[in-house]
Design a protein around this motif. Structure first.
Motif, PDB file in Angstrom:
ATOM      1  N   UNK A 699      41.258  35.161  48.113  1.00 41.76           N
ATOM      2  CA  UNK A 699      41.354  36.313  48.701  1.00 41.76           C
ATOM      3  C   UNK A 699      42.302  37.331  48.419  1.00 41.76           C
ATOM      4  N   UNK A 700      43.510  36.658  47.811  1.00 39.03           N
ATOM      5  CA  UNK A 700      44.428  37.781  47.191  1.00 39.03           C
ATOM      6  C   UNK A 700      43.845  38.079  45.984  1.00 39.03           C
ATOM      7  N   UNK A 701      43.065  37.144  45.215  1.00 45.40           N
ATOM      8  CA  UNK A 701      42.685  37.717  43.894  1.00 45.40           C
ATOM      9  C   UNK A 701      41.520  38.680  44.034  1.00 45.40           C
ATOM     10  N   UNK A 706      39.938  43.647  43.240  1.00 42.62           N
ATOM     11  CA  UNK A 706      39.018  44.872  43.915  1.00 42.62           C
ATOM     12  C   UNK A 706      39.924  46.183  43.850  1.00 42.62           C
ATOM     13  N   UNK A 707      41.209  46.209  43.758  1.00 44.98           N
ATOM     14  CA  UNK A 707      42.070  47.525  43.580  1.00 44.98           C
ATOM     15  C   UNK A 707      42.141  47.762  42.219  1.00 44.98           C
ATOM     16  N   UNK A 708      42.139  46.698  41.040  1.00 48.56           N
ATOM     17  CA  UNK A 708      42.164  47.052  39.814  1.00 48.56           C
ATOM     18  C   UNK A 708      40.764  47.687  39.462  1.00 48.56           C
ATOM     19  N   UNK A 709      39.749  47.126  39.864  1.00 43.15           N
ATOM     20  CA  UNK A 709      38.420  47.645  39.716  1.00 43.15           C
ATOM     21  C   UNK A 709      38.275  49.124  40.030  1.00 43.15           C
ATOM     22  N   UNK A 716      38.051  55.719  35.000  1.00 45.31           N
ATOM     23  CA  UNK A 716      36.837  55.928  33.703  1.00 45.31           C
ATOM     24  C   UNK A 716      36.165  57.231  34.382  1.00 45.31           C
ATOM     25  N   UNK A 717      35.996  57.596  35.693  1.00 42.28           N
ATOM     26  CA  UNK A 717      35.398  58.795  36.138  1.00 42.28           C
ATOM     27  C   UNK A 717      36.071  59.980  35.721  1.00 42.28           C
ATOM     28  N   UNK A 718      37.494  59.940  35.910  1.00 41.69           N
ATOM     29  CA  UNK A 718      38.187  61.072  35.441  1.00 41.69           C
ATOM     30  C   UNK A 718      38.283  61.237  33.899  1.00 41.69           C
TER      31      UNK A 718
END
Length: 789
Positions: A699-701, A706-709, A716-718
């Motif tokens: 869960x922590x990972x 998820x935050x990193x992605x 990447x979009x910016x």
């Protein structure tokens, strides 16, 4: 009214100023000029005006200066040498011979091919040896003068037509403007023009009294610069006026000739319009070149616009053709080009599509593919956004479902998934979340339960701390009333808990105690079972000392000294171990009697293996069976086993050894099986703990990944949004540069073709002229010899 011309005096005469500069004076009009008049110029000097070379003097030495390249030479350039020879040759062939006879009195001597002498002696003047000033300027100081022997009463002017020199007052000029006017007068008198340098100007005017009109050198140089700027501005204004006057006629002349194109050169125009009065109306070659280049630039701009319009229209037709041919993102250029070339529309359109270069078609294909790619990317982005929105709504819906179950009291701390699964198995909010990426239903459930567990742990720790401080200990038999009574005098924070929360803590403590008790009971059972096996193994080692038909009380004296017997303190456990030992021994005797005592019989081994498998698959004590998985024996079964044992006891001693060995193997197998079960139990417990740790770590990972992605996607979009206009501009610039390069290359090819044609035509003309001159020269010499003779 002009003064009468002195008999024998030519209209123009040559003179020198005090500083040695030449000027010419007209005896008829009383005008003077710094430039040599056309009447006095030789044919070579007249031809020299049409070239870029100018003849000048420096400190009495002649040199030649090129007006365009700014090159200067002390020796006459080669092209001027050829020009002079040609002019002399033409003069000899065209100038009529002077009849032989006495010269007119006072006329200068004349030689064929030479220019008239600038000095013409007069009978009214003294001879050359007369001690008189030779310059028409009044020489009051008695300085030596020029070569013209003129009397003081000569009618020639003392200087060119300029106003009288201003006189510098003793105290200097009253204003700076008057001083500048006097200095400008000096510059005009010295003939200074913009081509002069400041050093040359200083050498020419430094001896004149008006040089001191301005006090400082900086003011003199500023005035000189202003004078030159005024002359340049006036010359530019005059030239622009002349160009505006000549421009309409020149434009009509050039536009009316079909041989003038946007790539034509000035030399071509010079050859075509050499005899045109409009062309020759511009006396200065540079002005003709400016007008011609303006017209050619206009043609070039018009041609570029037409070419751009043609390409734009043709590219639009090609793009429409791509759409009709269903060219998509994955279509290769080779296939698209082949489809266009084979289409009927391309074959029928000869004037537009077939004239479009393949490179432009390729660029149109790239642009069209790029548009399709952008559309596809936009659709993919919209689809991804819609999919993400749908997944987010599904997660939010399932969270709402969990919240409702929590409010209803179905989800509490320590709640298991299997407890609530029947409540949400058929709910659409649960079914919509299945199969979606990201958090699954079980993870969302554990998130809720973990939060409740943390809150319960905080409450439980506070209540337990308070009870410990009070000396109250919660046990399995502690009632809810006594627990509530113990919390009656708790602090305000615990008193703020509701009764349901206190009961929840109570249930958690009781369940934890029951769980610990159950684990302790299981550990005691496992330990007792190991001790029973040890006692059975010890009885097995006693061998025939233990009678399997004797009861437990009779056999106690035989085994009470065994350490395994003493280790097992429970009497019932001892009886069970002895009963199991007797049972095993009787089973082995019965098996031996059935197969005749053979240890290698397949008939004996297979039933034993079958029973072993049945024991290993059936749990101990289930369905009324004993720990070995056998049905409890009745009186008839016991009698049948005893009879089997009696019949087997008649066998030889070898059978007893085999029976003893097989019993030892069975005991070892049972002990190994028990150890395996114990090991598997410990491994299950370890796996459960590892699974809990892995779940927390996962869960922590997961949250961190998820935050990193999410951050990477946002960056990447910016970056993509920031780089998209720049990439589009770069592609457009590259495409335009390629097109301009191709256009320039085509234009250079056309120019080379025309230049090659012109070069070939000029070679033929030169060859014809040389042939004509070679044919005419003997005839001219023959005519000249006849005239002379």
């Amino acid at each position: 009214m002009a003064a009468p011309l002195i008999p024998g005096m030519p209209p123009w005469t040559e003179h020198r100023t005090a500083d040695g500069r030449l000027y010419w004076y007209n005896n008829t009009t009383k005008a003077s000029s710094w430039e040599k008049p056309e009447e006095l110029k030789s044919p070579f000097e007249k031809a020299l005006v049409q070239t870029k070379w100018k003849e000048s003097f420096s400190q009495g030495r002649k040199y030649w200066y090129h007006t365009e390249t700014k090159e200067s030479k002390w020796e006459m350039p080669a092209e001027l040498v050829e020009l002079r020879e040609k002019v002399e040759k033409d003069s000899k062939s065209l100038t009529p011979l002077t009849p032989v006879g006495p010269a007119r009195p006072g006329a200068p001597a004349f030689v064929l091919g030479s220019q008239p002498s600038p000095v013409a002696p007069s009978p009214l003047l003294p001879g050359p040896n007369a001690n008189l000033p030779m310059n028409p300027l009044a020489n009051l100081n008695g300085a030596p003068s020029s070569r013209l022997p003129l009397a003081p009463t000569s009618v020639l002017p003392a200087k060119p037509s300029l106003p009288d020199d201003p006189v510098i007052p003793v105290m200097g000029f009253a204003t700076h403007e008057e001083a500048e006017k006097a200095f400008i007068h000096l510059l005009k008198k010295a003939g200074i023009d913009p081509t002069w340098t400041w050093d040359a100007t200083m050498r020419a005017i430094i001896t004149d009294p008006l040089y001191k009109a301005l006090p400082t050198l900086a003011e003199k140089k500023t005035c000189w610069q202003k004078y030159n700027d005024d002359i340049k501005a006036k010359a530019a204004e005059e030239r622009e006026h002349r160009l505006n006057k000549l421009r309409p006629n020149f434009k009509n002349l050039l536009s009316g000739n079909p041989n003038i194109h946007y790539y034509s050169t000035f030399k071509t125009a010079e050859r075509l319009f050499a005899n045109s009065s409009v062309w020759n109306s511009a006396k200065i070659e540079e002005e003709r070149k400016i007008l011609f280049e303006e017209y050619v630039a206009e043609l070039k701009t018009r041609e570029q616009n037409n070419e751009r319009e043609f390409r734009t229209h043709a590219v639009t037709r090609v793009v429409d053709l791509f759409k009709k041919l269903q060219v998509d993102v994955i279509t290769r250029w080779r296939d698209a080009q082949q489809a266009v070339l084979e289409s009927e529309e391309y074959k029928s359109n000869v004037d537009e599509l077939q004239k479009l270069p393949p490179l432009d078609m390729l660029l149109a294909f790239e642009d069209y593919s790029r548009v399709l790619e952008r559309e596809w990317e936009d659709n993919q982005r919209k689809t991804a956004i819609e999919k993400g929105r749908k997944e987010r709504k599904a997660r939010e819906g399932f969270r709402e479902l969990l919240s409702s179950l929590q409010e209803q009291g179905h989800i509490k701390a320590r709640t298991k998934w299997k407890a609530i699964y029947p409540l949400l198995a058929k709910d659409p909010r649960y079914l919509n979340l299945l199969g979606n990426p990201g958090s699954n239903p079980l993870e969302l459930f554990w998130d809720v339960v973990d939060k409740l567990d943390q809150e319960l742990d905080v409450k439980e720790s506070k209540i337990v701390s308070f009870l410990d401080s009070k000396g109250f200990k919660v046990e399995e038999n502690t009632s809810l009333e006594s627990y509530s009574q113990a919390l009656s005098d708790a602090d305000k924070e615990i008193q703020s808990y509701s009764q349901a929360e206190k009961q929840e803590v109570y249930d958690s403590l009781i369940n934890e105690l029951k769980k610990r008790a159950e684990e302790a009971r299981r550990r005691a059972e496992r330990k007792q079972k190991v001790l029973q096996d040890d006692l059975r193994y010890a009885l097995k080692k006693l061998g025939s000392a233990i009678d399997i038909n004797a009861d437990y009380e009779t056999s106690v004296p035989l085994m009470e000294n065994l350490k395994e017997y003493k280790a097992l303190e429970d009497e019932d456990a001892r009886r069970a171990a002895f009963a199991k030992f007797v049972k095993r021994q009787k089973e082995k005797l019965r098996e031996m009697s059935e197969d005749g005592g053979s240890t290698s019989s397949r008939r004996r081994k297979e039933p034993s293996a079958t029973r072993d498998r049945e024991r290993s698959h059936k749990p101990s004590g289930a369905d009324g069976k004993d720990e070995d998985g056998d049905e409890p024996m009745g009186s008839k079964d016991k009698d049948r086993k005893n009879r089997d044992y009696d019949s087997a006891s008649v066998h030889s001693g070898g059978g007893e050894r085999r029976h003893r060995d097989r019993s030892e193997r069975d005991r070892d197998r049972d002990r190994d099986r028990e150890r395996d079960r114990e090991r598997s139990k410990r491994s299950r417990d370890d796996d459960e703990r590892d699974r809990d740790r892995d779940r927390d770590r996962y869960r922590r990972d997961r949250d961190r990944d998820r935050d990193r992605e999410r951050d990477r996607d946002r960056d990447r979009d910016r970056d993509r949004e920031r780089d998209r206009p720049r990439d589009r501009d770069r592609r457009d610039r590259d495409r335009d540069s390629r097109r301009d390069h191709d256009w320039e290359r085509d234009k250079d090819k056309d120019k080379d073709k025309d230049r090659e044609k012109e070069r070939g035509g000029s070679r033929h003309r030169e060859k014809d002229e040389k042939t004509r001159e070679r044919d005419e020269t003997p005839a001219a010499d023959e005519r000249l010899s006849k005239v002379v003779s």
